[in-house]
Scaffold this motif. Structure first.
Motif, PDB file in Angstrom:
ATOM      1  N   UNK A 144      22.996 -30.844  96.320  1.00 57.34           N
ATOM      2  CA  UNK A 144      22.291 -29.844  95.515  1.00 57.34           C
ATOM      3  C   UNK A 144      22.142 -30.301  94.067  1.00 57.34           C
ATOM      4  N   UNK A 145      23.180 -30.906  93.495  1.00 53.83           N
ATOM      5  CA  UNK A 145      23.074 -31.374  92.105  1.00 53.83           C
ATOM      6  C   UNK A 145      22.011 -32.468  91.973  1.00 53.83           C
ATOM      7  N   UNK A 146      21.951 -33.362  92.944  1.00 52.70           N
ATOM      8  CA  UNK A 146      20.941 -34.434  92.921  1.00 52.70           C
ATOM      9  C   UNK A 146      19.536 -33.839  92.879  1.00 52.70           C
ATOM     10  N   UNK A 147      19.307 -32.808  93.695  1.00 55.91           N
ATOM     11  CA  UNK A 147      17.947 -32.275  93.797  1.00 55.91           C
ATOM     12  C   UNK A 147      17.624 -31.256  92.703  1.00 55.91           C
ATOM     13  N   UNK A 148      18.629 -30.671  92.081  1.00 54.57           N
ATOM     14  CA  UNK A 148      18.366 -29.894  90.858  1.00 54.57           C
ATOM     15  C   UNK A 148      17.891 -30.849  89.762  1.00 54.57           C
ATOM     16  N   UNK A 149      18.580 -31.977  89.618  1.00 54.25           N
ATOM     17  CA  UNK A 149      18.178 -32.964  88.605  1.00 54.25           C
ATOM     18  C   UNK A 149      16.738 -33.418  88.842  1.00 54.25           C
ATOM     19  N   UNK A 150      16.413 -33.727  90.087  1.00 52.58           N
ATOM     20  CA  UNK A 150      15.064 -34.160  90.480  1.00 52.58           C
ATOM     21  C   UNK A 150      14.027 -33.086  90.128  1.00 52.58           C
ATOM     22  N   UNK A 151      14.329 -31.832  90.456  1.00 52.65           N
ATOM     23  CA  UNK A 151      13.395 -30.725  90.206  1.00 52.65           C
ATOM     24  C   UNK A 151      13.192 -30.493  88.715  1.00 52.65           C
ATOM     25  N   UNK A 152      14.295 -30.470  87.973  1.00 50.31           N
ATOM     26  CA  UNK A 152      14.201 -30.226  86.532  1.00 50.31           C
ATOM     27  C   UNK A 152      13.427 -31.352  85.845  1.00 50.31           C
ATOM     28  N   UNK A 153      13.660 -32.593  86.282  1.00 57.28           N
ATOM     29  CA  UNK A 153      12.950 -33.733  85.688  1.00 57.28           C
ATOM     30  C   UNK A 153      11.454 -33.641  85.962  1.00 57.28           C
ATOM     31  N   UNK A 154      11.092 -33.271  87.184  1.00 59.62           N
ATOM     32  CA  UNK A 154       9.668 -33.149  87.507  1.00 59.62           C
ATOM     33  C   UNK A 154       9.021 -32.012  86.720  1.00 59.62           C
ATOM     34  N   UNK A 155       9.764 -30.923  86.534  1.00 57.86           N
ATOM     35  CA  UNK A 155       9.256 -29.809  85.738  1.00 57.86           C
ATOM     36  C   UNK A 155       9.053 -30.232  84.282  1.00 57.86           C
ATOM     37  N   UNK A 156       9.962 -31.057  83.778  1.00 56.69           N
ATOM     38  CA  UNK A 156       9.857 -31.494  82.375  1.00 56.69           C
ATOM     39  C   UNK A 156       8.598 -32.332  82.128  1.00 56.69           C
ATOM     40  N   UNK A 157       8.123 -33.000  83.165  1.00 58.69           N
ATOM     41  CA  UNK A 157       6.890 -33.792  83.027  1.00 58.69           C
ATOM     42  C   UNK A 157       5.678 -32.909  82.719  1.00 58.69           C
ATOM     43  N   UNK A 158       5.755 -31.625  83.077  1.00 55.75           N
ATOM     44  CA  UNK A 158       4.623 -30.725  82.828  1.00 55.75           C
ATOM     45  C   UNK A 158       4.972 -29.605  81.842  1.00 55.75           C
ATOM     46  N   UNK A 159       6.249 -29.502  81.469  1.00 52.20           N
ATOM     47  CA  UNK A 159       6.691 -28.433  80.561  1.00 52.20           C
ATOM     48  C   UNK A 159       7.823 -28.982  79.688  1.00 52.20           C
ATOM     49  N   UNK A 160       7.473 -29.517  78.528  1.00 54.13           N
ATOM     50  CA  UNK A 160       8.445 -30.202  77.672  1.00 54.13           C
ATOM     51  C   UNK A 160       9.238 -29.192  76.847  1.00 54.13           C
ATOM     52  N   UNK A 161      10.134 -28.517  77.524  1.00 56.57           N
ATOM     53  CA  UNK A 161      10.955 -27.487  76.912  1.00 56.57           C
ATOM     54  C   UNK A 161      12.307 -28.067  76.506  1.00 56.57           C
ATOM     55  N   UNK A 162      12.762 -27.723  75.299  1.00 64.41           N
ATOM     56  CA  UNK A 162      14.008 -28.282  74.763  1.00 64.41           C
ATOM     57  C   UNK A 162      15.212 -27.929  75.635  1.00 64.41           C
ATOM     58  N   UNK A 163      15.298 -26.666  76.071  1.00 63.78           N
ATOM     59  CA  UNK A 163      16.436 -26.248  76.902  1.00 63.78           C
ATOM     60  C   UNK A 163      16.424 -26.945  78.258  1.00 63.78           C
ATOM     61  N   UNK A 164      15.223 -27.160  78.792  1.00 64.30           N
ATOM     62  CA  UNK A 164      15.100 -27.866  80.074  1.00 64.30           C
ATOM     63  C   UNK A 164      15.606 -29.293  79.938  1.00 64.30           C
ATOM     64  N   UNK A 165      15.203 -29.976  78.872  1.00 63.31           N
ATOM     65  CA  UNK A 165      15.675 -31.364  78.655  1.00 63.31           C
ATOM     66  C   UNK A 165      17.198 -31.401  78.527  1.00 63.31           C
ATOM     67  N   UNK A 166      17.753 -30.459  77.784  1.00 63.62           N
ATOM     68  CA  UNK A 166      19.219 -30.416  77.633  1.00 63.62           C
ATOM     69  C   UNK A 166      19.907 -30.171  78.978  1.00 63.62           C
ATOM     70  N   UNK A 167      19.264 -29.380  79.840  1.00 62.50           N
ATOM     71  CA  UNK A 167      19.819 -29.126  81.177  1.00 62.50           C
ATOM     72  C   UNK A 167      19.800 -30.392  82.037  1.00 62.50           C
ATOM     73  N   UNK A 168      18.736 -31.191  81.904  1.00 68.77           N
ATOM     74  CA  UNK A 168      18.666 -32.459  82.651  1.00 68.77           C
ATOM     75  C   UNK A 168      19.774 -33.399  82.194  1.00 68.77           C
ATOM     76  N   UNK A 169      19.937 -33.510  80.899  1.00 73.42           N
ATOM     77  CA  UNK A 169      20.980 -34.383  80.346  1.00 73.42           C
ATOM     78  C   UNK A 169      22.363 -33.897  80.781  1.00 73.42           C
ATOM     79  N   UNK A 170      22.563 -32.597  80.736  1.00 67.34           N
ATOM     80  CA  UNK A 170      23.849 -32.013  81.120  1.00 67.34           C
ATOM     81  C   UNK A 170      24.174 -32.302  82.588  1.00 67.34           C
ATOM     82  N   UNK A 171      23.199 -32.128  83.466  1.00 67.72           N
ATOM     83  CA  UNK A 171      23.482 -32.342  84.897  1.00 67.72           C
ATOM     84  C   UNK A 171      23.686 -33.826  85.200  1.00 67.72           C
TER      85      UNK A 171
END
Length: 393
Positions: free
Chosen positions: A187-214
């Motif tokens: 689940x952690x692997x695929x949350x990272x994958x999903x958040x990263x793909x979302x960041x490609x279309x929505x460059x949100x600061x909190x989203x980026x911090x969540x990717x780095x955190x995971x």
């Protein structure tokens, strides 16, 4: 074998996979896509339909469209999006139903975070080709639901599953073979994958911090720095429950976590995961058979090989070893990919009906499980084709 020849061969296989799903997976009776096609190509119009299957179908056709330019692929991605929006999305609680009945009514309404992740992954990919704001908005809603309800604010990481109204749930397992633990590698692997793909279309600061955190959490807890295999199951306080070595997940994580790190644009994580990508590819060699195929799992407690070769670890091997070749320039990794490609063509690709078989046993007899279904989706093998085509350029 030249890169050009390999690329043309893989393009043909991508076409065959997409053609199978286009021709066979439409549910003419209930709408959307079928929940199951069995080993003998029998369509089950009464099978339950999983949100993971739908999220992966959405991702597959959306990701393929820029390569194939086939308007039918855009339409099938559109269909998957409409079905997710109208049948799987729980608008009351801002979650995703784990499964629905064939008629489209909810069957299992729980929020399995793995499923939410795959829906985000698919919605993000669909937004890339459609610029459909509804798809992006839904992906953002699901991201915020995961952060609000599933993130462990005390110990970090993400809880595996919750009820439809986001309460604790007793059975958190993704499937019957999994340990019933609160935090899992998968689940952690695929949350990272999903958040990263979302960041490609929505460059949100909190989203980026969540990717780095995971990515830091995965580095700290899930990657064994001695064996370079993945640790799979933990309780909420990060006490490990020992389980099998999953060769497919090892090699999938090897390339996918680097991809996520590159999207996060965190230089420290990029360098770390470049290093890990090669070490984890090397550790995967333990599961490689002489015929070029990758075994499924190994149980170190029982010292027992699960002597099956499933379709999806072979697909992830293609990307993982080409990725290792790109990092190191060592052609041995390319040779491993080419040998596995020959194995896959010989034993797993269904030349008669299309798609790939579930797998083969040690004696090469076919594993008689779904051709399409809850877990048998077009995502691993189509993504392998798309990544190989892109990387061989």
């Amino acid at each position: 074998m030249s890169y050009q020849y390999l690329s043309s061969e893989i393009k043909l296989e991508l076409h065959n996979i997409l053609k199978y799903w286009s021709n066979n997976a439409i549910d003419e009776k209930n709408g959307g896509f079928l929940g199951e096609i069995d080993f003998n190509e029998n369509k089950n119009y009464d099978a339950e339909k999983g949100s993971v299957l739908y999220g992966r179908i959405l991702w597959t056709f959306a990701a393929a469209f820029p390569v194939t330019k086939n308007p039918e692929h855009f339409q099938l991605a559109q269909l998957a999006f409409e079905e997710i929006k109208t049948k799987f999305y729980n608008s009351e609680t801002k979650g995703i139903f784990w499964s629905i009945h064939a008629d489209g009514t909810p069957k299992d309404p729980k929020n399995q975070i793995y499923a939410l992740a795959f829906v985000i992954y698919g919605l993000s990919e669909f937004y890339k080709i459609s610029k459909n704001k509804e798809a992006l908005d839904l992906a953002i809603i699901l991201f915020k639901s995961i952060q609000h309800y599933a993130y462990d604010k005390v110990n970090k990481g993400y809880f595996e599953a919750l009820t439809s109204d986001w309460k604790p749930i007793e059975d958190m397992r993704l499937s019957e073979k999994d340990a019933n633990e609160k935090k899992t590698m998968n689940t952690h692997l695929h949350i990272a994958e999903a958040f990263a793909n979302l960041y490609l279309v929505w460059e949100d600061k909190d989203l980026r911090e969540s990717i780095i955190d995971i990515l830091r959490t995965i580095d700290q807890h899930f990657i064994d720095k001695e064996s370079w295999h993945l640790k799979l199951f933990f309780d909420e306080n990060w006490n490990e429950r020992k389980d099998v070595i999953s060769y497919g997940h090892d090699i999938e994580a090897a390339w996918l976590l680097l991809w996520c790190a590159e999207i996060s644009n965190d230089e420290e994580l990029i360098q770390k995961y470049r290093n890990y990508a090669v070490k984890m590819a090397d550790s995967t060699l333990e599961g490689l058979d002489d015929d070029g195929g990758l075994w499924y799992e190994y149980d170190p407690q029982e010292k027992r090989l699960i002597a099956e070769k499933h379709w999806w670890p072979q697909a992830e091997l293609w990307i993982g070893f080409i990725n290792a070749f790109q990092i190191t320039d060592d052609e041995k990794y390319l040779d491993i990919f080419e040998k596995n490609l020959r194995f896959t063509k010989k034993y797993l690709i269904d030349e008669e009906n299309g798609e790939w078989f579930w797998g083969v046993n040690a004696d090469y007899s076919k594993i008689k499980k779904d051709k399409a279904g809850f877990w048998k989706c077009p995502y691993h093998n189509s993504r392998a084709c798309l990544e190989v085509i892109k990387r061989l350029k």
